[in-house]
Scaffold this motif. Structure first.
Motif, PDB file in Angstrom:
ATOM      1  N   ASP A  59       3.186  -9.547  21.927  1.00 13.42           N
ATOM      2  CA  ASP A  59       3.596  -9.480  23.332  1.00 13.42           C
ATOM      3  C   ASP A  59       4.952  -8.795  23.485  1.00 13.42           C
ATOM      4  O   ASP A  59       5.162  -8.009  24.426  1.00 13.42           O
ATOM      5  CB  ASP A  59       3.643 -10.882  23.943  1.00 13.42           C
ATOM      6  N   ALA A  60       5.876  -9.082  22.578  1.00 11.62           N
ATOM      7  CA  ALA A  60       7.197  -8.451  22.647  1.00 11.62           C
ATOM      8  C   ALA A  60       7.079  -6.942  22.449  1.00 11.62           C
ATOM      9  O   ALA A  60       7.749  -6.156  23.133  1.00 11.62           O
ATOM     10  CB  ALA A  60       8.124  -9.054  21.593  1.00 11.62           C
ATOM     11  N   ARG A  99      13.808  -3.629  20.351  1.00 10.36           N
ATOM     12  CA  ARG A  99      14.633  -2.683  21.114  1.00 10.36           C
ATOM     13  C   ARG A  99      15.764  -2.110  20.260  1.00 10.36           C
ATOM     14  O   ARG A  99      16.085  -0.918  20.346  1.00 10.36           O
ATOM     15  CB  ARG A  99      15.216  -3.364  22.357  1.00 10.36           C
ATOM     16  N   GLU A 131      11.840  -9.416  21.031  1.00 10.73           N
ATOM     17  CA  GLU A 131      12.017  -8.258  21.911  1.00 10.73           C
ATOM     18  C   GLU A 131      13.330  -7.542  21.616  1.00 10.73           C
ATOM     19  O   GLU A 131      13.383  -6.311  21.557  1.00 10.73           O
ATOM     20  CB  GLU A 131      11.966  -8.692  23.372  1.00 10.73           C
ATOM     21  N   ASP A 180       5.862  -5.283  25.571  1.00  6.49           N
ATOM     22  CA  ASP A 180       6.911  -5.212  26.592  1.00  6.49           C
ATOM     23  C   ASP A 180       7.875  -4.057  26.337  1.00  6.49           C
ATOM     24  O   ASP A 180       8.343  -3.392  27.264  1.00  6.49           O
ATOM     25  CB  ASP A 180       7.692  -6.525  26.638  1.00  6.49           C
TER      26      ASP A 180
END
Length: 302
Positions: free
Chosen positions: A75-76, A56, A52, A79
């Motif tokens: 999944d990351a 970012r 994640e 998110d």
């Protein structure tokens, strides 16, 4: 430069290893060379929190496209993606299309189906060795079993998962264990750990056969590998990125298969008579390839 085109890559391992992570790096370099993008990559451990953060970091730096090279990064990406609507998140080995997250999936069940056909025609029993029990590997193994069963419904296929993608000693041990239990075809699919299985196969002698996965492992097991499944995933990624850059982003997940010979192919070896596949089996396999490409064979039957 405001209009500079940038692409980032996240790999769950090292790009120095032959195999899965190198394929992701080759895709990134293809985008750099063919589309003139500024590129960057980061090597990560199997740690969702680091996935994640890396997504970012790239998105906040204005990278228009980020490739997460592996299902485990999905999944990351989901998110992070809502916070960066102008960034496209591509996820390898994923069937997803949700907002600006797009899955790129090479249908490995198709080439593995061919391997299963060959194994059932030439062998007595097969063993499959996976890294982690995740959908892309399960898909590949389902294809192998379906191909084998299409030839001989009673053909035995065993499976083992080592629980990671790095432990070459574990894949070697798994291969030797399967061979001791009578498997004369053993096929690994464990990213960086794959090479250990080929080492075990080679040590067992030339009566045990296998196939090279993703890249060329014939140097490790020259008397054992009958054919090679080669994925030029890099070129597939380049074409997807080109479309996104031109404003034609895919409206569904992208699935590459045997119908895309520039991206995914299977070919026999012709450099060593010890690993030559009989001509009648080659013809059978060619017919199967044509039927799969035409949608006449379901390589993952329920």
């Amino acid at each position: 430069m405001a209009d500079e085109f940038k692409m980032g890559l996240l790999v769950p391992g090292s790009v120095s290893e032959e195999g899965w992570n190198r394929i992701g790096y080759n895709a990134l370099k293809g985008v750099e060379e063919q589309l003139g993008a500024k590129v960057s990559y980061v090597e990560l451990q199997q740690n969702p929190a680091s996935f994640e953060k890396a997504f970012r970091d790239y998105a906040s730096q204005g990278y228009q496209i980020i490739l997460g090279h592996g299902f485990e990064l999905q999944d990351a990406a989901l998110d992070v993606a809502p916070d960066f609507p102008d960034t496209t998140f591509l996820i390898s080995s994923s069937d997803i299309h949700e907002g600006n997250v797009i899955g790129l999936n090479t249908d490995t069940s198709q080439p593995f189906y061919l391997m299963g056909v060959i194994a059932a025609k030439m062998g007595k029993k097969a063993g499959l060795i996976g890294g982690m029990e995740i959908p892309p590997i399960q898909q590949a193994f389902a294809g192998f079993k379906a191909g084998a069963k299409s030839v001989n419904p009673e053909f035995q296929v065993s499976e083992a998962y080592i629980g990671n993608f790095t432990d070459t000693a574990a894949t070697k041990e798994a291969a030797l264990s399967m061979i001791a239990q009578g498997a004369d075809f053993v096929v690994p699919n464990a990213s960086g750990a794959t090479v250990g299985a080929y080492q075990g196969i080679a040590e067992a002698g030339d009566q045990v056969k296998s196939f090279s996965i993703y890249t060329d492992f014939t140097g490790v097991a020259p008397k054992n590998i009958l054919g090679l499944y080669v994925a030029d995933y890099a070129q597939g990624v380049v074409e997807v990125v080109r479309a996104i850059r031109e404003g034609n982003a895919p409206t569904t997940n992208v699935a590459f298969g045997l119908k895309d010979p520039k991206v995914i192919s299977f070919h026999f070896r012709d450099d060593n008579p010890q690993v030559s596949v009989p001509e009648d089996i080659r013809k059978d396999v060619a017919a199967v390839v044509a039927d799969i490409s035409a949608g006449k064979i379901d390589t993952m039957p329920q």
